[in-house]
Every structure is written in structure tokens, then in C-alpha cells.
Write a protein that holds these residues in place. Structure first.
Motif, PDB file in Angstrom:
ATOM      1  N   LEU A 152     -24.053 -37.539 -13.052  1.00 15.80           N
ATOM      2  CA  LEU A 152     -22.887 -38.408 -12.873  1.00 15.80           C
ATOM      3  C   LEU A 152     -21.752 -37.970 -13.798  1.00 15.80           C
ATOM      4  N   GLU A 153     -22.097 -37.629 -15.033  1.00 14.23           N
ATOM      5  CA  GLU A 153     -21.082 -37.153 -15.969  1.00 14.23           C
ATOM      6  C   GLU A 153     -20.467 -35.844 -15.483  1.00 14.23           C
ATOM      7  N   ASP A 154     -21.295 -34.991 -14.865  1.00 15.78           N
ATOM      8  CA  ASP A 154     -20.805 -33.702 -14.379  1.00 15.78           C
ATOM      9  C   ASP A 154     -19.878 -33.850 -13.181  1.00 15.78           C
ATOM     10  N   CYS A 155     -19.815 -35.039 -12.594  1.00  8.41           N
ATOM     11  CA  CYS A 155     -18.927 -35.253 -11.444  1.00  8.41           C
ATOM     12  C   CYS A 155     -17.461 -35.286 -11.860  1.00  8.41           C
ATOM     13  N   ASN A 156     -17.198 -35.470 -13.158  1.00  4.19           N
ATOM     14  CA  ASN A 156     -15.829 -35.397 -13.669  1.00  4.19           C
ATOM     15  C   ASN A 156     -15.616 -33.999 -14.235  1.00  4.19           C
ATOM     16  N   ILE A 157     -14.808 -33.190 -13.544  1.00  2.00           N
ATOM     17  CA  ILE A 157     -14.543 -31.825 -13.985  1.00  2.00           C
ATOM     18  C   ILE A 157     -13.357 -31.869 -14.934  1.00  2.00           C
ATOM     19  N   THR A 158     -13.578 -31.500 -16.191  1.00  2.00           N
ATOM     20  CA  THR A 158     -12.527 -31.587 -17.209  1.00  2.00           C
ATOM     21  C   THR A 158     -12.039 -30.194 -17.609  1.00  2.00           C
ATOM     22  N   ALA A 159     -10.862 -30.162 -18.176  1.00  2.00           N
ATOM     23  CA  ALA A 159     -10.269 -28.899 -18.602  1.00  2.00           C
ATOM     24  C   ALA A 159     -10.959 -28.389 -19.861  1.00  2.00           C
ATOM     25  N   PRO A 160     -11.457 -27.157 -19.849  1.00  2.00           N
ATOM     26  CA  PRO A 160     -12.107 -26.611 -21.048  1.00  2.00           C
ATOM     27  C   PRO A 160     -11.097 -26.200 -22.117  1.00  2.00           C
ATOM     28  N   CYS A 161      -9.815 -26.094 -21.724  1.00  2.00           N
ATOM     29  CA  CYS A 161      -8.778 -25.711 -22.674  1.00  2.00           C
ATOM     30  C   CYS A 161      -7.438 -26.236 -22.162  1.00  2.00           C
ATOM     31  N   GLY A 162      -6.446 -26.224 -23.024  1.00  2.00           N
ATOM     32  CA  GLY A 162      -5.121 -26.629 -22.597  1.00  2.00           C
ATOM     33  C   GLY A 162      -4.379 -25.452 -22.000  1.00  2.00           C
ATOM     34  N   GLY A 163      -3.407 -25.734 -21.140  1.00  2.00           N
ATOM     35  CA  GLY A 163      -2.629 -24.663 -20.545  1.00  2.00           C
ATOM     36  C   GLY A 163      -1.959 -25.101 -19.263  1.00  2.00           C
ATOM     37  N   VAL A 164      -1.617 -24.125 -18.455  1.00  2.00           N
ATOM     38  CA  VAL A 164      -0.925 -24.380 -17.199  1.00  2.00           C
ATOM     39  C   VAL A 164      -1.866 -24.090 -16.032  1.00  2.00           C
ATOM     40  N   VAL A 165      -1.913 -24.995 -15.066  1.00  2.00           N
ATOM     41  CA  VAL A 165      -2.723 -24.795 -13.868  1.00  2.00           C
ATOM     42  C   VAL A 165      -2.047 -23.753 -13.003  1.00  2.00           C
ATOM     43  N   THR A 166      -2.750 -22.654 -12.752  1.00  2.00           N
ATOM     44  CA  THR A 166      -2.178 -21.570 -11.947  1.00  2.00           C
ATOM     45  C   THR A 166      -2.831 -21.445 -10.582  1.00  2.00           C
ATOM     46  N   ALA A 167      -3.927 -22.159 -10.357  1.00  2.00           N
ATOM     47  CA  ALA A 167      -4.569 -22.110  -9.038  1.00  2.00           C
ATOM     48  C   ALA A 167      -5.444 -23.336  -8.860  1.00  2.00           C
ATOM     49  N   VAL A 168      -5.405 -23.927  -7.669  1.00  2.00           N
ATOM     50  CA  VAL A 168      -6.285 -25.032  -7.285  1.00  2.00           C
ATOM     51  C   VAL A 168      -6.931 -24.641  -5.970  1.00  2.00           C
ATOM     52  N   ASN A 169      -8.245 -24.444  -5.993  1.00  2.00           N
ATOM     53  CA  ASN A 169      -8.938 -23.896  -4.828  1.00  2.00           C
ATOM     54  C   ASN A 169      -9.673 -24.945  -4.004  1.00  2.00           C
ATOM     55  N   VAL A 170      -9.490 -26.233  -4.323  1.00  2.00           N
ATOM     56  CA  VAL A 170     -10.179 -27.288  -3.578  1.00  2.00           C
ATOM     57  C   VAL A 170      -9.193 -28.381  -3.223  1.00  2.00           C
ATOM     58  N   SER A 171      -9.577 -29.165  -2.240  1.00  2.00           N
ATOM     59  CA  SER A 171      -8.810 -30.354  -1.867  1.00  2.00           C
ATOM     60  C   SER A 171      -9.809 -31.451  -1.544  1.00  2.00           C
ATOM     61  N   VAL A 172      -9.344 -32.695  -1.476  1.00  2.00           N
ATOM     62  CA  VAL A 172     -10.220 -33.833  -1.203  1.00  2.00           C
ATOM     63  C   VAL A 172     -10.927 -33.639   0.139  1.00  2.00           C
ATOM     64  N   GLY A 173     -12.243 -33.814   0.128  1.00  2.00           N
ATOM     65  CA  GLY A 173     -13.028 -33.664   1.353  1.00  2.00           C
ATOM     66  C   GLY A 173     -13.775 -32.356   1.446  1.00  2.00           C
ATOM     67  N   ASP A 174     -13.398 -31.377   0.586  1.00  2.00           N
ATOM     68  CA  ASP A 174     -14.100 -30.097   0.604  1.00  2.00           C
ATOM     69  C   ASP A 174     -15.509 -30.239   0.036  1.00  2.00           C
ATOM     70  N   VAL A 175     -16.415 -29.389   0.512  1.00  2.00           N
ATOM     71  CA  VAL A 175     -17.773 -29.297  -0.037  1.00  2.00           C
ATOM     72  C   VAL A 175     -17.845 -27.997  -0.822  1.00  2.00           C
ATOM     73  N   ASN A 176     -18.091 -28.098  -2.109  1.00  2.00           N
ATOM     74  CA  ASN A 176     -18.129 -26.912  -2.961  1.00  2.00           C
ATOM     75  C   ASN A 176     -19.519 -26.285  -2.906  1.00  2.00           C
ATOM     76  N   ALA A 177     -19.740 -25.505  -1.872  1.00  2.00           N
ATOM     77  CA  ALA A 177     -21.053 -24.899  -1.678  1.00  2.00           C
ATOM     78  C   ALA A 177     -21.227 -23.639  -2.512  1.00  2.00           C
ATOM     79  N   ASP A 178     -20.123 -22.973  -2.855  1.00  2.00           N
ATOM     80  CA  ASP A 178     -20.188 -21.730  -3.616  1.00  2.00           C
ATOM     81  C   ASP A 178     -19.842 -22.011  -5.074  1.00  2.00           C
ATOM     82  N   SER A 179     -20.867 -22.053  -5.925  1.00  2.00           N
ATOM     83  CA  SER A 179     -20.649 -22.392  -7.328  1.00  2.00           C
ATOM     84  C   SER A 179     -19.911 -21.295  -8.081  1.00  2.00           C
TER      85      SER A 179
END
Length: 231
Positions: A152-179
């Protein structure tokens, strides 16, 4: 439900929640498991109370039975003493004497049997109380609950460091099958180095140590202050 909280160009701090995975299934499993464990604990508590009451009843029963056995001894002795008066007046007293004496002996033996039997009953009840101390929720259930809460805790994906977001590869409804595919890419702008090409006519205008304003397509309208370190 799942959510994506950032987009390209956003500035994030370490620990910010980037996206949230749908945890409804895990939460349902946790609720069911906690209810089952609670019901088990409640049942164990009732059983422990009943076991403790069994010890008390066993001790009370012992006193009652020993009192009855002692009365039997006393009655047999009274009968023996009553017959002794007749034995003094009678020459033929051997049979009556033996019968009365045997009754006393039998009553005393019965008392010892009652004492031994009731002591075993009390010991068994007390042993059950001691065993209750080691009872509890199934360890496998505890381990599973711990595992589910970690998921349950792992369901919140947090930033490991500060910085600028340069890519977002998911959207709501996607299934992240490829870890192996990153969900979000963050660039640490505090330690970036940029290599740029300038016109030959401008090269003499640039010197090491000069201040620079850095922009990039990945940062949108965001600008970063920099310094020229090498020409």
C-alpha cells in the motif's frame, strides 16, 4: 484510484508524490484480513476467560468433593466408635469389628482418590491457562498483513530527488506491466552541465565565469541561471 500529479516542466522536491497507483484491491484485502484477525483475537479472549473460570470451578469442585469424602470418613469412624461399645459387651465381636474398620479404611482410600483426581483436573485447567499465553493471531496472517501494508505504501510513487520533470510515461488508467519503463523522469537541475554551439562571430564575446541564462525544450518556459565554465 490512480492519479498522475505531475507533468513535464514541473519542479518537484524530494519526497513529493509523483503519481498514485490504484490501491483499492489492496485496501480491501487489508480490511478483510484485519477483520478476521480481530475476530480471532476476540474468540481467543473469550476462550481465555472461560479457561480461567474452569480453574476456579475445578478448585471449588475439589473442596466440595473433599468435604463429602471427609464426611464419609467421619461417619465411618462414628460407626466404628458406636460399635466399640457393643464389642465391650459382646464376646462375638470380630466380624463387626472388621466390617467397621474396613469401612473407615475404604472411606480414607476414597478421600485420597478424590484428592488425586481433583488435583489432576486443576493441573490440566492451569496448564490450559499457561498455553493461552502463547496463543495469538496466526504468524502467517501477521506477515501477510505487513506485506500488504508495504504494498500500500508503494502505491504512492515519490520523487527520489528534487529537480525538473522531463518525461511522464504514464497516464491515469494505464497498467504498468513493464517494471523497466520509468514512470517519471526527473533531472536534477542543480548539477546540470549544458554543451552549446555558438556562432564563430560570437565566440570572442564569451569568457569563462560569465553568467548565462539556460533554457531547454523539456523545461517549457522555465529558465535556469548558469555560469560558463569552459570555452
Amino acid at each position: 484510484k490512480g492519479a498522475v500529479n505531475v507533468q513535464v516542466g514541473d519542479i518537484v522536491k524530494e519526497g513529493d508524490v509523483l503519481c498514485t497507483l490504484d490501491s483499492s484491491t489492496i485496501q480491501d484485502q487489508i480490511a478483510d484480513l484485519e477483520k478476521n484477525m480481530s475476530d480471532t483475537n476476540a474468540t481467543d479472549s473469550i476462550n481465555s476467560q472461560q479457561t480461567a473460570e474452569t480453574v476456579s470451578r475445578a478448585k471449588e469442585d475439589q473442596q466440595t468433593q473433599l468435604a463429602a469424602a471427609q464426611k464419609a470418613i467421619d461417619d465411618a469412624k462414628d460407626a466404628y466408635n458406636a460399635q466399640s461399645i457393643m464389642w465391650d459387651k459382646s464376646e462375638d465381636k470380630s466380624d463387626a469389628e472388621l466390617a467397621a474398620q474396613k469401612a473407615v479404611t475404604t472411606a480414607e482410600e476414597d478421600y485420597q482418590k478424590v484428592l488425586e483426581t481433583t488435583n489432576r483436573t486443576i493441573e490440566d485447567a492451569q496448564r490450559a491457562v499457561e498455553l493461552d499465553k502463547y496463543k495469538g493471531s496466526d504468524s502467517s496472517s501477521k506477515d501477510k498483513l505487513t506485506d500488504l501494508k508495504e504494498q500500500l505504501e508503494d502505491c504512492n510513487i515519490t520523487a527520489p530527488c528534487g529537480g525538473v520533470v522531463t518525461a511522464v510515461n504514464v497516464s491515469v488508467g494505464d497498467v504498468n506491466a513493464d517494471s523497466k519503463t520509468p514512470l517519471v523522469t526527473i533531472e536534477d537541475t542543480s548539477s546540470l552541465k549544458m554543451v552549446a554551439t555558438v556562432e564563430e562571430a560570437d565566440i570572442l564575446k564569451i569568457e569563462e565565469g560569465m553568467k548565462a541564462t539556460v533554457t531547454a525544450d523539456a523545461m517549457g518556459d522555465e529558465t535556469i541561471n548558469g555560469t560558463v565554465t569552459r570555452v
